[in-house]
Design a protein around this motif. Structure first.
Motif, mmCIF file in Angstrom:
data_model
loop_
_atom_site.group_PDB
_atom_site.id
_atom_site.type_symbol
_atom_site.label_atom_id
_atom_site.label_comp_id
_atom_site.label_asym_id
_atom_site.label_seq_id
_atom_site.Cartn_x
_atom_site.Cartn_y
_atom_site.Cartn_z
ATOM 1 N N LEU A 131 0.868 -1.176 0.000
ATOM 2 C CA LEU A 131 0.000 0.000 0.000
ATOM 3 C C LEU A 131 0.908 1.230 0.000
ATOM 4 O O LEU A 131 1.428 1.630 1.046
ATOM 5 N N THR A 153 -7.673 -2.220 1.206
ATOM 6 C CA THR A 153 -7.200 -0.970 0.615
ATOM 7 C C THR A 153 -8.173 0.164 0.902
ATOM 8 O O THR A 153 -7.785 1.242 1.392
ATOM 9 N N LYS A 313 -7.420 0.179 -8.049
ATOM 10 C CA LYS A 313 -6.681 0.479 -6.819
ATOM 11 C C LYS A 313 -6.808 -0.671 -5.814
ATOM 12 O O LYS A 313 -5.950 -0.852 -4.951
ATOM 13 N N GLN A 318 -3.040 -0.932 -8.549
ATOM 14 C CA GLN A 318 -2.175 -0.772 -7.377
ATOM 15 C C GLN A 318 -0.918 -1.632 -7.516
ATOM 16 O O GLN A 318 0.182 -1.199 -7.143
#
Length: 346
Positions: A131, A153, A313, A318
């Protein structure tokens, strides 16, 4: 020299999303795509929407060649990813793992929540949770990236500033989250068939979802406290997208709460603040996390709502953000306007 990349599990939703994004990269050579189901077939034959891309003629292989690539993306189930990641790392290659195989530092969580014994505690200790908004500096030098889950997330980005500054005044955080059906993967499950899911919404695993230990592991690392998550996930009748509504007790007033979040995320390229609760349709196909921060002054609960694309994401874009950090490409490169690409699948 091009960076050689392999995708293991390239025919699943997250694998397809990786291919969609990698098609933009001039620095990358895609050397292998793996799918046992489609072995020997060309990408354009299986997924015709890739016909005009530079990868259209590449054929699926059944097994990965562990000598061919520099970086391997693993978009496969958790348990086989444990073993494959170890083999790749033994070859001095890098791994970006989109499964949960290396996300949780708590060795004992795997049998309880994932149904298998983890074999490599030493690799769990070395794995970096991918992250970037929290672990950017560690990611840059990592060989094994544990790409976060979609629910974690959305939830952790809603919590990080509050956890970092120790403004949460309770030992339990309440999270209600909603996900598009693609979060269940491409496997056939009756509840997620179109006739079952259309015009329907339901909660599932409301007391023991497998993402709970992942969230709590990160929450406890950030805060240094044993904070529990009361997490309830729901399915929405949409293909992709996710909303996470996070509530926690705080003594901060509304103005200071909002200012805290804006200061913490002021330099983050993929965090967008919204003046009203965010909507899924504005993040579909993107790497953005839209966030809304408020305070229910009547109850003293903070209300933080995030919206992400669970395949973006929350997974593949990501993973590409982590890829950029690992190889030294500008972090935002190729990821700012993903929603404008014509291929959006599913």
């Amino acid at each position: 020299m091009a960076i050689k990349v392999s995708i293991v599990g390239a025919s699943g939703y997250t694998g397809i999303e990786l291919l969609r994004i990698l098609n933009l990269y001039k620095e990358v050579e895609l050397v292998q795509i793996i799918s046992r189901e489609f072995e020997g077939k060309a990408l354009k034959e299986v997924f015709p929407f890739f016909i005009s891309t530079k990868f259209s003629d590449i054929k699926f292989d059944k097994e990965p060649d562990l000598d061919s690539a520099d970086i391997y993306f693993l978009a496969i189930p958790h348990e086989p990813a444990v073993e494959l990641a170890k083999k790749i790392l033994d070859k001095n290659k890098k791994v970006i793992d989109l499964s949960a195989a290396y996300r949780i530092k708590n060795f004992n969580a795997y049998p309880e929540f994932y149904g298998f014994e983890h074999s490599y505690k030493e690799l769990l200790d070395k794995a970096v949770y991918g992250l970037p908004e929290i672990h950017r500096d560690k990611i840059k030098n990592a060989n094994l990236i544990a790409n976060p889950g979609c629910y974690p997330t959305a939830t952790l980005l809603a919590l990080y500033p509050a956890l970092k500054e120790n403004i949460i005044d309770s030992d339990t955080i309440i999270v209600n989250a909603l996900s598009g059906i693609s979060g269940a993967g491409r496997g056939l499950k009756q509840k997620f068939h179109y006739p079952e899911a259309f015009s329907n919404s339901f909660a599932y695993n409301p007391t023991k979802h497998r993402h709970i230990p992942e969230m709590e592991d990160q929450i406890n690392q950030i805060s240094g406290k044993d904070i529990k998550v009361r997490f309830t996930p729901h399915i929405l009748p949409v293909s992709r997208g996710m909303i996470s509504t996070v509530n926690f007790k705080t003594n901060l007033n509304k103005k200071d709460l909002i200012e805290l979040y804006r200061l913490e995320y002021r330099y983050e390229p993929f965090i967008r603040f919204q003046k009203t609760p965010p909507e899924i349709k504005y993040v579909i196909g993107s790497n953005y996390c839209d966030i809304y921060v408020d305070l229910d002054e009547r109850t003293g609960y903070a209300v933080v709502i995030t919206a992400i694309d669970n395949l973006g994401k929350g997974a593949s874009s990501q993973a590409m953000q982590n890829f950029n950090l690992i190889v030294g490409i500008e972090e935002e490169k190729y990821l700012k306007n993903l929603s404008e690409i014509s291929i959006i699948y599913p």
